[in-house]
Design a protein around this motif. Structure first.
Motif, mmCIF file in Angstrom:
data_model
loop_
_atom_site.group_PDB
_atom_site.id
_atom_site.type_symbol
_atom_site.label_atom_id
_atom_site.label_comp_id
_atom_site.label_asym_id
_atom_site.label_seq_id
_atom_site.Cartn_x
_atom_site.Cartn_y
_atom_site.Cartn_z
ATOM 1 N N ASP A 124 1.059 -5.292 3.169
ATOM 2 C CA ASP A 124 1.127 -4.398 3.947
ATOM 3 C C ASP A 124 -0.279 -4.250 4.925
ATOM 4 O O ASP A 124 -0.344 -3.591 5.840
ATOM 5 C CB ASP A 124 1.169 -3.092 3.445
ATOM 6 N N LEU A 125 -1.379 -4.945 4.687
ATOM 7 C CA LEU A 125 -2.601 -4.880 5.097
ATOM 8 C C LEU A 125 -2.524 -5.900 6.579
ATOM 9 O O LEU A 125 -3.305 -5.847 7.319
ATOM 10 C CB LEU A 125 -3.857 -5.238 4.450
ATOM 11 N N VAL B 209 0.828 -1.076 0.044
ATOM 12 C CA VAL B 209 0.006 -0.001 -0.069
ATOM 13 C C VAL B 209 0.936 1.171 0.052
ATOM 14 O O VAL B 209 1.438 1.300 0.889
ATOM 15 C CB VAL B 209 -1.041 0.122 1.102
ATOM 16 N N LEU B 210 0.977 2.042 -0.951
ATOM 17 C CA LEU B 210 1.805 3.022 -1.226
ATOM 18 C C LEU B 210 1.534 4.386 -0.763
ATOM 19 O O LEU B 210 2.291 5.304 -0.021
ATOM 20 C CB LEU B 210 2.138 3.250 -2.645
ATOM 21 N N ILE C 272 -5.039 4.839 8.795
ATOM 22 C CA ILE C 272 -4.682 5.639 10.057
ATOM 23 C C ILE C 272 -3.367 5.081 10.455
ATOM 24 O O ILE C 272 -2.516 5.776 11.060
ATOM 25 C CB ILE C 272 -5.612 5.317 11.008
ATOM 26 N N ARG C 273 -3.100 3.707 10.118
ATOM 27 C CA ARG C 273 -2.031 3.301 10.820
ATOM 28 C C ARG C 273 -0.824 2.926 10.061
ATOM 29 O O ARG C 273 0.521 2.758 10.544
ATOM 30 C CB ARG C 273 -2.616 2.045 11.405
ATOM 31 N N LEU C 274 -0.922 2.631 8.782
ATOM 32 C CA LEU C 274 0.135 2.355 8.171
ATOM 33 C C LEU C 274 1.287 3.851 7.991
ATOM 34 O O LEU C 274 0.777 4.710 7.771
ATOM 35 C CB LEU C 274 -0.043 2.054 6.616
ATOM 36 N N ASP D 44 0.753 -1.550 -4.998
ATOM 37 C CA ASP D 44 1.302 -2.232 -5.847
ATOM 38 C C ASP D 44 1.233 -3.724 -5.559
ATOM 39 O O ASP D 44 1.794 -3.924 -4.690
ATOM 40 C CB ASP D 44 3.127 -1.749 -5.901
ATOM 41 N N THR D 45 0.693 -4.662 -6.357
ATOM 42 C CA THR D 45 0.450 -5.759 -5.892
ATOM 43 C C THR D 45 0.631 -6.982 -6.803
ATOM 44 O O THR D 45 0.769 -6.686 -8.228
ATOM 45 C CB THR D 45 -1.199 -5.933 -5.591
#
Ligand code: C5P
Length: 299
Positions: A218-219, A20-21, A187-189, A32-33
């Motif tokens: 990233d999730l 997750v950019l 919120i968190r990344l 980007d997956t």
């Protein structure tokens, strides 16, 4: 009466990588997956009818206009200007809210079926554009196999196919909401993150005998915090011999990569009854996409 029915075979996917950019101005996230098609299929049947309607063998799924199958058919009807209608029957094997793209795959199937049944001859580019409007994951299913997705995930670029991998898919007794997961992720990344680097993939011997250290989602920290049982299951998979184990998409499926079907069988018996309510499915990666087949129908 015997009429051949048109049927779309709609595969599931897992994400081998999900970065997750950034958060975009439109509220979506720049991704980007790496998508990978998996040997687990829904089956969607179509017939000519007045209007647009559908039935489904899974009673908990909505069959009104909120179902992506009907959204896809409606959008194609609108864009093509046809007044033809269709009736669908969906046989569901891919769990919903599972990060396996089932609804998106069904929508891609609906586009192919309607195009064929209504004789529209829609160009591949137009189908792709309509697919992207329906949902971020829908265009991938038109290409299938192994592919990189950028933008919202809708910009697809084929990657060299991985050698077939044996996967153990674990479905917990609950789903996760994609929208809620991305909200928490925002919120968190710590954004911006890294993209998929083809150099890194190659360093991990992609697409050959991978060591799977390239796998990242990233999730995962966000979802594991919301649902600690998913982290426990990931750890359990690693404990019973998975070469790698990860959350797919925004969950709730957690999958492990194994060396063979025998290894999966051994892993399943070692997991035992400890994970109450979880459904386990042995599967593998496939190079396929959504496709239409004709089926003789005895009804
Ligand atoms: O595109 P789709 O309708 O499948 O996305 C469902 C939800 O997931 C969106 O409404 C959005 O909240 C979130 N999402 C996102 N960024 C993406 C894809 C999905 O924030 N790239």
């Amino acid at each position: 009466m015997s009429t051949p029915a048109l049927v779309a075979r709609c595969p599931a996917k897992v994400n081998l990588v999900l970065r997750v950019l950034s958060r975009r101005l439109d509220g979506y996230h720049e991704l980007d997956t790496i998508f990978q098609a998996v040997d687990l299929w829904d089956s969607l049947e179509i017939r000519l009818a007045k209007g647009l309607r559908m039935t489904c063998d899974s009673p908990e799924l909505p069959t009104d206009g909120s179902n992506l199958v009907l959204r896809a058919a409606e959008l194609l009807r609108e864009r093509s200007g046809t007044s033809q209608g269709a009736e669908f029957h969906l046989r569901k094997l891919i769990p919903a809210q599972a990060g396996l793209g089932g609804g998106s795959s069904d929508a891609a199937g609906a586009l192919l079926l309607c195009d064929r049944l209504w004789g529209l001859g829609t160009s591949a580019a137009e189908l792709r554009a309509i697919a992207a409007e329906i949902g971020s994951d829908v265009p991938f299913f038109l290409d299938g196999g192994t592919a990189r997705g950028t933008g919202r995930g809708e910009r697809i670029e084929a990657l060299p196919a991985l050698r077939p991998l044996h996967l153990l898919l674990g479905f917990p007794p609950f789903g996760t909401s994609t929208a809620e997961v991305y909200k928490q992720a925002s919120i968190r990344l710590t954004l911006p993150g890294d993209g998929v680097s083809l150099a890194i993939l190659k360093a991990h011997k992609w697409p050959g005998d991978n060591d799977f250290a390239f796998m990242v989602n990233d999730l995962e920290p966000v979802v594991f915090e919301m649902r600690p049982a998913l982290r426990d299951f990931r750890d359990a998979l690693l404990g019973v011999g998975a070469k790698a184990a990860m959350l797919s998409g925004s969950g709730s499926t957690v999958y492990g990569v194994f060396g063979s079907e025998d290894d999966i069988e051994a892993a399943v018996s070692r997991l035992g009854n400890e994970h109450e309510g979880w459904r386990l499915l042995s599967s593998r990666t496939v190079a396929a996409a959504v496709h239409v087949v004709e089926r003789g129908d005895k009804s």
